[in-house]
Motif scaffolding. Sequence first.
Motif, PDB file in Angstrom:
ATOM      1  N   ILE A   1      13.585  30.772  39.842  1.00  0.00           N
ATOM      2  CA  ILE A   1      12.543  31.337  38.984  1.00  0.00           C
ATOM      3  C   ILE A   1      13.092  32.590  38.329  1.00  0.00           C
ATOM      4  O   ILE A   1      14.088  33.169  38.780  1.00  0.00           O
ATOM      5  N   GLU A   2      12.418  33.009  37.270  1.00  0.00           N
ATOM      6  CA  GLU A   2      12.779  34.254  36.600  1.00  0.00           C
ATOM      7  C   GLU A   2      11.501  34.919  36.109  1.00  0.00           C
ATOM      8  O   GLU A   2      10.472  34.259  35.940  1.00  0.00           O
ATOM      9  N   SER A   3      11.596  36.210  35.917  1.00  0.00           N
ATOM     10  CA  SER A   3      10.451  36.953  35.383  1.00  0.00           C
ATOM     11  C   SER A   3      10.884  37.692  34.132  1.00  0.00           C
ATOM     12  O   SER A   3      12.065  37.971  33.930  1.00  0.00           O
ATOM     13  N   GLU A   4       9.921  37.957  33.298  1.00  0.00           N
ATOM     14  CA  GLU A   4      10.180  38.697  32.056  1.00  0.00           C
ATOM     15  C   GLU A   4       8.986  39.584  31.758  1.00  0.00           C
ATOM     16  O   GLU A   4       7.883  39.360  32.272  1.00  0.00           O
ATOM     17  N   VAL A   5       9.206  40.583  30.952  1.00  0.00           N
ATOM     18  CA  VAL A   5       8.126  41.484  30.561  1.00  0.00           C
ATOM     19  C   VAL A   5       7.092  40.707  29.754  1.00  0.00           C
ATOM     20  O   VAL A   5       7.431  39.891  28.884  1.00  0.00           O
ATOM     21  N   ASP A   6       5.828  40.951  30.060  1.00  0.00           N
ATOM     22  CA  ASP A   6       4.727  40.329  29.322  1.00  0.00           C
ATOM     23  C   ASP A   6       4.626  41.013  27.952  1.00  0.00           C
ATOM     24  O   ASP A   6       4.367  42.206  27.874  1.00  0.00           O
ATOM     25  N   PRO A   7       4.849  40.279  26.844  1.00  0.00           N
ATOM     26  CA  PRO A   7       4.814  40.926  25.533  1.00  0.00           C
ATOM     27  C   PRO A   7       3.422  41.458  25.158  1.00  0.00           C
ATOM     28  O   PRO A   7       3.320  42.369  24.346  1.00  0.00           O
ATOM     29  N   GLU A   8       2.384  40.932  25.791  1.00  0.00           N
ATOM     30  CA  GLU A   8       1.019  41.403  25.500  1.00  0.00           C
ATOM     31  C   GLU A   8       0.650  42.635  26.329  1.00  0.00           C
ATOM     32  O   GLU A   8      -0.281  43.353  25.965  1.00  0.00           O
ATOM     33  N   ASP A   9       1.329  42.847  27.433  1.00  0.00           N
ATOM     34  CA  ASP A   9       1.084  44.005  28.279  1.00  0.00           C
ATOM     35  C   ASP A   9       2.415  44.358  28.940  1.00  0.00           C
ATOM     36  O   ASP A   9       2.794  43.783  29.953  1.00  0.00           O
ATOM     37  N   ARG A  10       3.126  45.295  28.375  1.00  0.00           N
ATOM     38  CA  ARG A  10       4.491  45.610  28.795  1.00  0.00           C
ATOM     39  C   ARG A  10       4.577  46.042  30.261  1.00  0.00           C
ATOM     40  O   ARG A  10       5.646  46.061  30.835  1.00  0.00           O
ATOM     41  N   ARG A  11       3.442  46.379  30.878  1.00  0.00           N
ATOM     42  CA  ARG A  11       3.451  46.744  32.305  1.00  0.00           C
ATOM     43  C   ARG A  11       3.494  45.498  33.185  1.00  0.00           C
ATOM     44  O   ARG A  11       3.853  45.571  34.347  1.00  0.00           O
ATOM     45  N   GLY A  12       3.097  44.351  32.646  1.00  0.00           N
ATOM     46  CA  GLY A  12       3.013  43.121  33.426  1.00  0.00           C
ATOM     47  C   GLY A  12       4.262  42.262  33.335  1.00  0.00           C
ATOM     48  O   GLY A  12       5.157  42.508  32.523  1.00  0.00           O
ATOM     49  N   ARG A  13       4.318  41.254  34.185  1.00  0.00           N
ATOM     50  CA  ARG A  13       5.443  40.328  34.223  1.00  0.00           C
ATOM     51  C   ARG A  13       4.925  38.904  34.085  1.00  0.00           C
ATOM     52  O   ARG A  13       3.871  38.553  34.611  1.00  0.00           O
ATOM     53  N   LEU A  14       5.700  38.090  33.378  1.00  0.00           N
ATOM     54  CA  LEU A  14       5.451  36.660  33.291  1.00  0.00           C
ATOM     55  C   LEU A  14       6.487  35.968  34.177  1.00  0.00           C
ATOM     56  O   LEU A  14       7.623  36.409  34.268  1.00  0.00           O
ATOM     57  N   LEU A  15       6.080  34.879  34.797  1.00  0.00           N
ATOM     58  CA  LEU A  15       6.957  34.159  35.707  1.00  0.00           C
ATOM     59  C   LEU A  15       7.184  32.745  35.194  1.00  0.00           C
ATOM     60  O   LEU A  15       6.273  32.105  34.677  1.00  0.00           O
ATOM     61  N   ARG A  16       8.403  32.257  35.372  1.00  0.00           N
ATOM     62  CA  ARG A  16       8.702  30.886  34.943  1.00  0.00           C
ATOM     63  C   ARG A  16       9.760  30.273  35.846  1.00  0.00           C
ATOM     64  O   ARG A  16      10.573  30.969  36.429  1.00  0.00           O
ATOM     65  N   LEU A  17       9.717  28.944  35.913  1.00  0.00           N
ATOM     66  CA  LEU A  17      10.757  28.191  36.604  1.00  0.00           C
ATOM     67  C   LEU A  17      11.980  28.120  35.705  1.00  0.00           C
ATOM     68  O   LEU A  17      11.855  27.972  34.491  1.00  0.00           O
ATOM     69  N   THR A  18      13.152  28.205  36.298  1.00  0.00           N
ATOM     70  CA  THR A  18      14.387  27.976  35.550  1.00  0.00           C
ATOM     71  C   THR A  18      14.659  26.469  35.541  1.00  0.00           C
ATOM     72  O   THR A  18      13.950  25.691  36.200  1.00  0.00           O
ATOM     73  N   ALA A  19      15.696  26.053  34.827  1.00  0.00           N
ATOM     74  CA  ALA A  19      16.079  24.636  34.839  1.00  0.00           C
ATOM     75  C   ALA A  19      16.433  24.195  36.260  1.00  0.00           C
ATOM     76  O   ALA A  19      16.037  23.099  36.694  1.00  0.00           O
ATOM     77  N   ASP A  20      17.137  25.047  37.013  1.00  0.00           N
ATOM     78  CA  ASP A  20      17.449  24.717  38.405  1.00  0.00           C
ATOM     79  C   ASP A  20      16.168  24.632  39.236  1.00  0.00           C
ATOM     80  O   ASP A  20      16.041  23.769  40.109  1.00  0.00           O
TER      81      ASP A  20
END
Length: 158
Positions: free
Chosen positions: A90-109
């Motif tokens: 998995i990986e996380s990235e900054v939420d573009p709508e709220d820079r304090r938050g994080r979005l989470l996603r599955l990687t290809a692996d």
Amino acid sequence: MSKPAVVPFETTLLVRDACLCLHVQRAARALARRFDDALRPVGLTHGQFSLMMSLNRPVPPRKGDIASLLAMDHSTLTANLKPLERRGLIESEVDPEDRRGRLLRLTADGMAVLARAVPVWERAHAATEALLADGDAGRLRSDLVALSESESDKINHR
């Protein structure tokens, strides 16, 4: 000198036999062991499987939404995310709508591991449902959801 408080042994037996919390905890531990054993060949625990499945969405969810869905506080979720991030699942990235938050996603692996885990989960789940005395898994699910929703309502209104 006052007499020490005593709880009668009959009360201990009553709690052992009737306490819903005790029985749910015991069942949860047994289910966790059953699914951990089943998922071990794909390198996941039941908690990691549930967490990764909660990320299997077309749009990456917010970390807070996943914490709420899984009934975890943010620090517990963070601790559960770290091993999956270290493994590159998995990986996380900054939420573009709220820079304090994080979005989470599955990687290809992560998607590949989840795809291998789903049939394992399906077999373990079917075998577990077959163990229910009256075969009414839907009733058990709805009762558990009702209990968890009433508790999450209390937590969300504090």
